[in-house]
Motif scaffolding. Structure first.
Motif, PDB file in Angstrom:
ATOM      1  N   ARG A 184      70.981  31.411 -14.782  1.00 57.66           N
ATOM      2  CA  ARG A 184      71.643  32.164 -13.720  1.00 57.66           C
ATOM      3  C   ARG A 184      73.112  31.757 -13.588  1.00 57.66           C
ATOM      4  O   ARG A 184      73.984  32.591 -13.353  1.00 57.66           O
ATOM      5  N   ALA A 185      73.385  30.465 -13.761  1.00 60.22           N
ATOM      6  CA  ALA A 185      74.768  29.996 -13.703  1.00 60.22           C
ATOM      7  C   ALA A 185      75.582  30.601 -14.837  1.00 60.22           C
ATOM      8  O   ALA A 185      76.749  30.961 -14.659  1.00 60.22           O
ATOM      9  N   LYS A 186      74.991  30.727 -16.005  1.00 63.86           N
ATOM     10  CA  LYS A 186      75.681  31.353 -17.137  1.00 63.86           C
ATOM     11  C   LYS A 186      75.939  32.830 -16.851  1.00 63.86           C
ATOM     12  O   LYS A 186      77.007  33.353 -17.155  1.00 63.86           O
ATOM     13  N   LEU A 187      74.973  33.490 -16.251  1.00 63.22           N
ATOM     14  CA  LEU A 187      75.122  34.902 -15.914  1.00 63.22           C
ATOM     15  C   LEU A 187      76.241  35.127 -14.907  1.00 63.22           C
ATOM     16  O   LEU A 187      77.002  36.090 -15.008  1.00 63.22           O
ATOM     17  N   LEU A 188      76.405  34.207 -13.955  1.00 64.15           N
ATOM     18  CA  LEU A 188      77.431  34.328 -12.928  1.00 64.15           C
ATOM     19  C   LEU A 188      78.750  33.655 -13.309  1.00 64.15           C
ATOM     20  O   LEU A 188      79.664  33.574 -12.502  1.00 64.15           O
ATOM     21  N   HIS A 189      78.829  33.133 -14.538  1.00 65.82           N
ATOM     22  CA  HIS A 189      80.033  32.466 -15.066  1.00 65.82           C
ATOM     23  C   HIS A 189      80.411  31.243 -14.240  1.00 65.82           C
ATOM     24  O   HIS A 189      81.584  30.979 -14.006  1.00 65.82           O
ATOM     25  N   ILE A 190      79.412  30.505 -13.777  1.00 70.47           N
ATOM     26  CA  ILE A 190      79.627  29.245 -13.074  1.00 70.47           C
ATOM     27  C   ILE A 190      79.550  28.136 -14.110  1.00 70.47           C
ATOM     28  O   ILE A 190      78.658  28.128 -14.945  1.00 70.47           O
TER      29      ILE A 190
END
Length: 89
Positions: free
Chosen positions: A59-65
């Motif tokens: 999810r962090a990768k998806l949100l560019h975090i």
């Protein structure tokens, strides 16, 4: 050949997927096999935790975090003033 675990401040895609698969596998083994109750609970909870880490990093990768990046240190230093430096001493 060097294996990369972190790419761009986040886990690589193969590591994220393997964490999810390993976690789900542990949970299925705990639910389906006839294990002692303590071992089954430990396996189920550890599988859930491993899958949770894999899912949250996806999810962090998806949100560019980028949780593994150190840019927050630069930002923190930019907010310091001269009075903050005097208080340290």
């Amino acid at each position: 050949m060097k294996i990369q675990f972190i790419e761009g401040g986040n886990f690589t895609s193969w590591l994220r997927l393997s964490l999810i698969v390993i976690g789900v596998t542990f949970a299925v083994i705990a639910a389906q096999c006839n294990l002692p109750i303590v071992l089954a609970r430990v396996l189920l909870l550890s599988g859930f935790a491993i899958a949770l880490v894999g899912g949250m990093t996806s999810r962090a990768k998806l949100l560019h975090i980028k949780p593994s990046e150190n840019s927050y240190k630069k930002v923190r230093k930019s907010y310091e003033t001269k009075s903050d430096e005097e208080r340290k001493w």
